[in-house]
Design a protein around this motif. Structure first.
Motif, short mmCIF file in Angstrom:
data_model
loop_
_atom_site.label_atom_id
_atom_site.label_comp_id
_atom_site.label_asym_id
_atom_site.label_seq_id
_atom_site.Cartn_x
_atom_site.Cartn_y
_atom_site.Cartn_z
N GLU A 2 0.64 -1.30 0.08
CA GLU A 2 -0.05 0.02 -0.02
C GLU A 2 0.88 1.08 0.13
OE1 GLU A 2 0.45 -1.46 4.24
OE2 GLU A 2 -0.05 -2.38 2.35
N SER A 3 2.16 1.10 -0.02
CA SER A 3 3.00 2.40 -0.08
C SER A 3 2.94 3.33 -1.34
CB SER A 3 4.45 2.06 0.32
OG SER A 3 4.66 1.21 1.71
N PRO A 4 2.96 4.31 -1.08
CA PRO A 4 3.13 5.15 -2.40
C PRO A 4 4.47 4.94 -2.97
CG PRO A 4 3.23 6.59 -0.53
CD PRO A 4 2.92 5.25 0.05
N THR A 5 4.38 5.15 -4.34
CA THR A 5 5.62 5.16 -5.33
C THR A 5 6.29 6.14 -5.40
OG1 THR A 5 4.59 3.28 -6.56
CG2 THR A 5 6.49 3.98 -7.44
N PHE A 61 2.39 8.65 -9.24
CA PHE A 61 3.51 8.20 -8.35
C PHE A 61 4.14 9.82 -8.00
CE2 PHE A 61 4.82 8.17 -12.93
CZ PHE A 61 5.84 8.86 -13.04
N ILE A 62 4.98 9.81 -7.09
CA ILE A 62 5.81 11.00 -6.65
C ILE A 62 7.09 10.80 -7.35
CG2 ILE A 62 6.80 12.12 -4.79
CD1 ILE A 62 5.05 10.55 -2.85
N LEU A 63 7.33 12.08 -8.17
CA LEU A 63 8.47 12.05 -8.97
C LEU A 63 9.52 13.04 -8.25
CD1 LEU A 63 10.01 11.46 -11.48
CD2 LEU A 63 8.82 13.28 -12.50
N LEU A 64 10.64 12.42 -8.11
CA LEU A 64 11.81 13.22 -7.38
C LEU A 64 12.84 13.58 -8.37
CD1 LEU A 64 13.19 13.39 -3.89
CD2 LEU A 64 14.76 13.12 -5.84
N GLY A 65 13.32 14.72 -8.80
CA GLY A 65 14.60 14.89 -9.48
C GLY A 65 15.38 15.75 -9.01
N HIS A 66 16.73 15.29 -9.01
CA HIS A 66 18.04 16.36 -8.60
C HIS A 66 18.63 17.04 -9.64
CE1 HIS A 66 22.24 16.72 -7.38
NE2 HIS A 66 21.74 17.40 -6.50
N SER A 67 18.69 18.42 -9.57
CA SER A 67 19.89 19.07 -10.34
C SER A 67 19.10 18.90 -11.70
CB SER A 67 21.04 18.79 -10.31
OG SER A 67 21.94 19.44 -10.83
N PHE A 68 19.92 18.43 -12.49
CA PHE A 68 19.38 18.24 -14.15
C PHE A 68 18.22 17.40 -14.24
CE2 PHE A 68 19.65 15.58 -18.00
CZ PHE A 68 19.12 16.57 -18.93
N GLY A 69 18.20 16.40 -13.27
CA GLY A 69 17.18 15.64 -13.05
C GLY A 69 16.00 16.02 -12.70
N ILE A 74 1.57 12.13 -12.40
CA ILE A 74 2.33 12.74 -11.25
C ILE A 74 1.44 13.11 -10.14
CG2 ILE A 74 4.18 14.04 -10.41
CD1 ILE A 74 4.73 12.25 -12.59
N LYS A 75 1.60 12.51 -8.95
CA LYS A 75 0.90 12.93 -7.83
C LYS A 75 1.34 14.07 -6.91
CE LYS A 75 -0.66 10.72 -3.32
NZ LYS A 75 -0.61 9.51 -2.37
N HIS A 76 2.60 14.18 -6.99
CA HIS A 76 3.59 15.22 -6.34
C HIS A 76 4.85 15.22 -6.83
CE1 HIS A 76 3.67 18.14 -2.79
NE2 HIS A 76 5.01 17.77 -2.87
N LEU A 77 5.37 16.38 -7.07
CA LEU A 77 6.61 16.51 -7.60
C LEU A 77 7.74 17.19 -6.61
CD1 LEU A 77 8.51 16.90 -10.44
CD2 LEU A 77 7.64 19.22 -10.73
#
Length: 378
Positions: A105-108, A179-187, A202-205
């Motif tokens: 049940e955990s969010p992705t 899903f939750i999308l996390l990006g770092h710097s250029f990502g 996308i649920k949250h950025l």
């Protein structure tokens, strides 16, 4: 016929054998000549297998079980209009992916690394994050252990599509949504552009030290203007526009590359004044991993000059499309981050969605390495 023409037969047979022997000798000589040149090139001792092996060694520090897979994102003929298919072959492309065990049940949470990095850079966060999320980390196309097709983009638009569309193909292959999308710097730049184009998934950025918020014109850096006027600035600007990447330096020094990378990782992440700095094992394994990811075939790294102008200013700034934001967003910056959080503050003024800006103490641009408390906050 064989008896009567025996002399001619054996002469002919001998001629064939001599010709065959000569051809074999010529082939062997050519092989030796070819092997000499690649042996020089092989002083850069890396490959996709080396990268995956280094990744496994680094992730041996992580306690949470995970699955590593090469997610197929398709194939196409040479000359295909699809950017990551443009190559001399029609081999299948894949995205190197790791998924950590979690409750059903955990969010992705999907993690996207920055320029000159790969998914292993998040190694200090996987255990803590996996307690709350189904964590999936990827190497973007052309980076890390993913496929490294020939980079043939010639514009900012094509380059953005190269990353965004390949990520979308990966999402389809993984059958992900909400899903939750996390990006770092250029990502973070890629994640933001993707969320603008495909907000329905996308649920949250979450953008950690995101690059690309302002252009050089908006930044109006007097220091950069003065530096460009110097001979050093002119040379560096020329190298930038010629797409001379930092990775080329690593490759050019061959067997001295690992030591060069070790000096970088030690100087960047081994600050003894930081109680949360890398341990000796972490530093050694990260250095090994970083070397192999940087020294491998040039591909995704060649995006640099098309996305940013000299000084890392965006050619198509995120600030200009802030009003198009359709996904709730959290910005995270280290207090010593060289990415200015002012860009997020300016963008928030035009956003029509919830937006939060967090600054993490005792952390720089790689906030998730400098201060692992970030994992708890997420």
């Amino acid at each position: 016929v064989l008896i009567r023409g025996g002399g001619k037969f054996f002469k002919s047979k001998m001629a064939e054998e001599i010709s065959s022997t000569a051809a074999a000798a010529s082939t062997a000589a050519a092989t030796r000549r070819r092997s000499l040149w690649p042996s020089v090139l092989r002083w850069i001792p890396t490959s996709t297998d080396h990268i995956i092996a280094a990744e496994k060694r680094l992730l041996s520090l992580v306690k949470t079980p995970y699955e590593q897979e090469k997610v197929n994102i398709g194939s196409g003929p040479p000359g295909s209009k699809i950017r990551w298919f443009r190559s001399a072959s029609n081999e299948e492309r894949f995205i190197n992916t790791i998924t950590f065990d979690s409750k059903k049940e955990s969010p992705t949470l999907v993690l996207v690394h920055g320029y000159g990095a790969s998914q292993g850079f998040f190694f200090r966060n996987f255990d803590a994050l996996a307690k709350h999320f189904r964590v999936i980390a990827i190497d973007q196309i052309g980076w890390g252990g993913s496929s490294r097709p020939d980079f043939t983009c010639k514009s900012t638009e094509e380059t953005e599509d190269w990353f965004i569309d390949s990520f979308e193909q990966w999402r389809k292959a993984k059958n992900l949504s909400n899903f939750i999308l996390l990006g770092h710097s250029f990502g973070g730049y890629v994640a933001a552009k993707y969320a603008i184009k495909h907000p329905e998934h996308i649920k949250h950025l979450i953008l950690v030290g995101p690059a690309g918020f302002s252009s050089e014109t908006e930044h109006k850096s007097e220091w950069l203007t003065r530096f460009r006027a110097t001979w050093k600035g002119a040379i560096i600007n020329h190298l930038w526009e010629s797409n001379f990447t930092p990775q080329k330096v690593i490759r050019s020094v061959g067997p001295w590359g690992p030591d060069l990378v070790r000096r970088y990782t030690t100087a960047r992440f081994g600050n003894p004044s930081n109680a949360d700095g890398l341990t000796e094992d972490e530093s050694r394994l990260l250095t090994d991993y970083v070397y192999h990811t940087l020294a491998a075939k040039a591909s995704g790294e060649l995006c640099l000059k098309y996305i940013f102008s000299f000084g890392a200013f965006a050619r198509k700034p995120l600030l200009h499309c802030a009003s198009e934001w359709k996904v709730p967003t959290t910005f995270i910056y280290g207090f010593q981050d060289w990415m200015n959080y002012q860009g997020a503050q300016d963008a928030r003024k035009s956003m029509k969605v919830p937006c939060e800006i967090i600054r993490v103490p005792q952390a720089g641009h790689f906030v998730f390495i400098d201060n692992r408390l970030l994992s708890i906050r997420l």
